[in-house]
Design a protein around this motif. Sequence first.
Motif, PDB file in Angstrom:
ATOM      1  N   HIS A   1      38.971  29.576  24.907  1.00 41.71           N
ATOM      2  CA  HIS A   1      38.184  29.990  23.741  1.00 41.71           C
ATOM      3  C   HIS A   1      36.821  30.529  24.143  1.00 41.71           C
ATOM      4  O   HIS A   1      36.322  31.481  23.552  1.00 41.71           O
ATOM      5  CB  HIS A   1      38.021  28.834  22.752  1.00 41.71           C
ATOM      6  CG  HIS A   1      39.160  28.729  21.794  1.00 41.71           C
ATOM      7  ND1 HIS A   1      39.328  29.591  20.742  1.00 41.71           N
ATOM      8  CD2 HIS A   1      40.195  27.868  21.736  1.00 41.71           C
ATOM      9  CE1 HIS A   1      40.414  29.270  20.080  1.00 41.71           C
ATOM     10  NE2 HIS A   1      40.972  28.223  20.671  1.00 41.71           N
TER      11      HIS A   1
ATOM     12  N   LYS B   1      37.244  34.085  25.353  1.00 43.87           N
ATOM     13  CA  LYS B   1      37.453  34.986  24.217  1.00 43.87           C
ATOM     14  C   LYS B   1      36.133  35.264  23.497  1.00 43.87           C
ATOM     15  O   LYS B   1      35.836  36.402  23.152  1.00 43.87           O
ATOM     16  CB  LYS B   1      38.459  34.390  23.235  1.00 43.87           C
ATOM     17  CG  LYS B   1      39.891  34.600  23.642  1.00 43.87           C
ATOM     18  CD  LYS B   1      40.909  33.975  22.715  1.00 43.87           C
ATOM     19  CE  LYS B   1      40.625  34.109  21.255  1.00 43.87           C
ATOM     20  NZ  LYS B   1      41.670  33.518  20.408  1.00 43.87           N
ATOM     21  N   LEU B   2      35.329  34.225  23.295  1.00 41.15           N
ATOM     22  CA  LEU B   2      34.038  34.380  22.627  1.00 41.15           C
ATOM     23  C   LEU B   2      33.118  35.274  23.445  1.00 41.15           C
ATOM     24  O   LEU B   2      32.458  36.164  22.903  1.00 41.15           O
ATOM     25  CB  LEU B   2      33.392  33.010  22.419  1.00 41.15           C
ATOM     26  CG  LEU B   2      32.035  32.985  21.743  1.00 41.15           C
ATOM     27  CD1 LEU B   2      32.162  33.452  20.298  1.00 41.15           C
ATOM     28  CD2 LEU B   2      31.467  31.575  21.789  1.00 41.15           C
ATOM     29  N   TYR B   3      33.080  35.074  24.752  1.00 38.81           N
ATOM     30  CA  TYR B   3      32.235  35.867  25.636  1.00 38.81           C
ATOM     31  C   TYR B   3      32.655  37.335  25.617  1.00 38.81           C
ATOM     32  O   TYR B   3      31.822  38.223  25.539  1.00 38.81           O
ATOM     33  CB  TYR B   3      32.304  35.305  27.060  1.00 38.81           C
ATOM     34  CG  TYR B   3      31.448  36.047  28.050  1.00 38.81           C
ATOM     35  CD1 TYR B   3      30.059  35.872  28.055  1.00 38.81           C
ATOM     36  CD2 TYR B   3      32.001  36.926  28.962  1.00 38.81           C
ATOM     37  CE1 TYR B   3      29.266  36.550  28.958  1.00 38.81           C
ATOM     38  CE2 TYR B   3      31.217  37.620  29.868  1.00 38.81           C
ATOM     39  CZ  TYR B   3      29.848  37.425  29.858  1.00 38.81           C
ATOM     40  OH  TYR B   3      29.064  38.103  30.754  1.00 38.81           O
ATOM     41  N   MET B   4      33.974  37.581  25.649  1.00 42.76           N
ATOM     42  CA  MET B   4      34.479  38.963  25.616  1.00 42.76           C
ATOM     43  C   MET B   4      34.144  39.630  24.283  1.00 42.76           C
ATOM     44  O   MET B   4      33.764  40.803  24.254  1.00 42.76           O
ATOM     45  CB  MET B   4      35.987  38.996  25.853  1.00 42.76           C
ATOM     46  CG  MET B   4      36.368  38.530  27.241  1.00 42.76           C
ATOM     47  SD  MET B   4      35.591  39.536  28.488  1.00 42.76           S
ATOM     48  CE  MET B   4      36.994  40.099  29.361  1.00 42.76           C
ATOM     49  N   ASN B   5      34.274  38.900  23.188  1.00 39.26           N
ATOM     50  CA  ASN B   5      33.928  39.451  21.878  1.00 39.26           C
ATOM     51  C   ASN B   5      32.449  39.808  21.808  1.00 39.26           C
ATOM     52  O   ASN B   5      32.076  40.846  21.265  1.00 39.26           O
ATOM     53  CB  ASN B   5      34.277  38.474  20.757  1.00 39.26           C
ATOM     54  CG  ASN B   5      35.757  38.399  20.495  1.00 39.26           C
ATOM     55  OD1 ASN B   5      36.516  39.283  20.882  1.00 39.26           O
ATOM     56  ND2 ASN B   5      36.187  37.334  19.855  1.00 39.26           N
ATOM     57  N   LYS B   6      31.613  38.950  22.378  1.00 40.52           N
ATOM     58  CA  LYS B   6      30.173  39.205  22.374  1.00 40.52           C
ATOM     59  C   LYS B   6      29.851  40.463  23.190  1.00 40.52           C
ATOM     60  O   LYS B   6      29.051  41.298  22.767  1.00 40.52           O
ATOM     61  CB  LYS B   6      29.424  38.004  22.937  1.00 40.52           C
ATOM     62  CG  LYS B   6      27.926  38.148  22.869  1.00 40.52           C
ATOM     63  CD  LYS B   6      27.230  36.912  23.391  1.00 40.52           C
ATOM     64  CE  LYS B   6      25.738  37.100  23.358  1.00 40.52           C
ATOM     65  NZ  LYS B   6      25.036  35.945  23.892  1.00 40.52           N
TER      66      LYS B   6
ATOM     67  N   ASN C   1      31.856  42.995  23.777  1.00 38.41           N
ATOM     68  CA  ASN C   1      32.367  44.159  23.022  1.00 38.41           C
ATOM     69  C   ASN C   1      31.420  44.524  21.884  1.00 38.41           C
ATOM     70  O   ASN C   1      31.192  45.709  21.632  1.00 38.41           O
ATOM     71  CB  ASN C   1      33.767  43.881  22.488  1.00 38.41           C
ATOM     72  CG  ASN C   1      34.813  43.862  23.589  1.00 38.41           C
ATOM     73  OD1 ASN C   1      34.584  44.405  24.662  1.00 38.41           O
ATOM     74  ND2 ASN C   1      35.918  43.216  23.336  1.00 38.41           N
ATOM     75  N   GLN C   2      30.872  43.526  21.211  1.00 40.07           N
ATOM     76  CA  GLN C   2      29.931  43.809  20.122  1.00 40.07           C
ATOM     77  C   GLN C   2      28.663  44.468  20.647  1.00 40.07           C
ATOM     78  O   GLN C   2      28.135  45.391  20.033  1.00 40.07           O
ATOM     79  CB  GLN C   2      29.567  42.518  19.381  1.00 40.07           C
ATOM     80  CG  GLN C   2      30.670  42.010  18.486  1.00 40.07           C
ATOM     81  CD  GLN C   2      30.308  40.690  17.827  1.00 40.07           C
ATOM     82  OE1 GLN C   2      29.305  40.066  18.153  1.00 40.07           O
ATOM     83  NE2 GLN C   2      31.143  40.259  16.884  1.00 40.07           N
TER      84      GLN C   2
ATOM     85  N   ASN D   1      29.403  48.063  21.438  1.00 38.67           N
ATOM     86  CA  ASN D   1      29.540  48.849  20.207  1.00 38.67           C
ATOM     87  C   ASN D   1      28.183  49.129  19.562  1.00 38.67           C
ATOM     88  O   ASN D   1      27.960  50.198  18.992  1.00 38.67           O
ATOM     89  CB  ASN D   1      30.454  48.148  19.202  1.00 38.67           C
ATOM     90  CG  ASN D   1      31.903  48.158  19.652  1.00 38.67           C
ATOM     91  OD1 ASN D   1      32.306  48.984  20.464  1.00 38.67           O
ATOM     92  ND2 ASN D   1      32.681  47.239  19.140  1.00 38.67           N
TER      93      ASN D   1
END
Length: 89
Positions: free
Chosen positions: A72, A75-80, A82-83, A86
């Motif tokens: 988890h 996943k959180l680190y990758m989402n951060k 990517n944000q 962007n």
Amino acid sequence: MVGTIGIVVKIVGDKKMEKDKGIENIFNSPMLLRNWAVNLISSLGNSAIQQKADTDKVDELIGQFVEDYNFHYEKLYMNKENQEKNEEE
């Protein structure tokens, strides 16, 4: 001096982050986390009834916690990341 959790983190960190399809991540729902905690408590033994701890089961449960937490966290680190990418674009 490295504690037990540090050793488990090292061992689990060396494994792949992918989970077996048959095993659910304990952080997917509060009930799964609760069931994990109940299993851990029962594995720790009970001094009132002279029940010894099942250290193999405790090691397995702690390892599961570390694997699921790392999954988890990644996943959180990758989402951060990517944000942030962007937002820069």
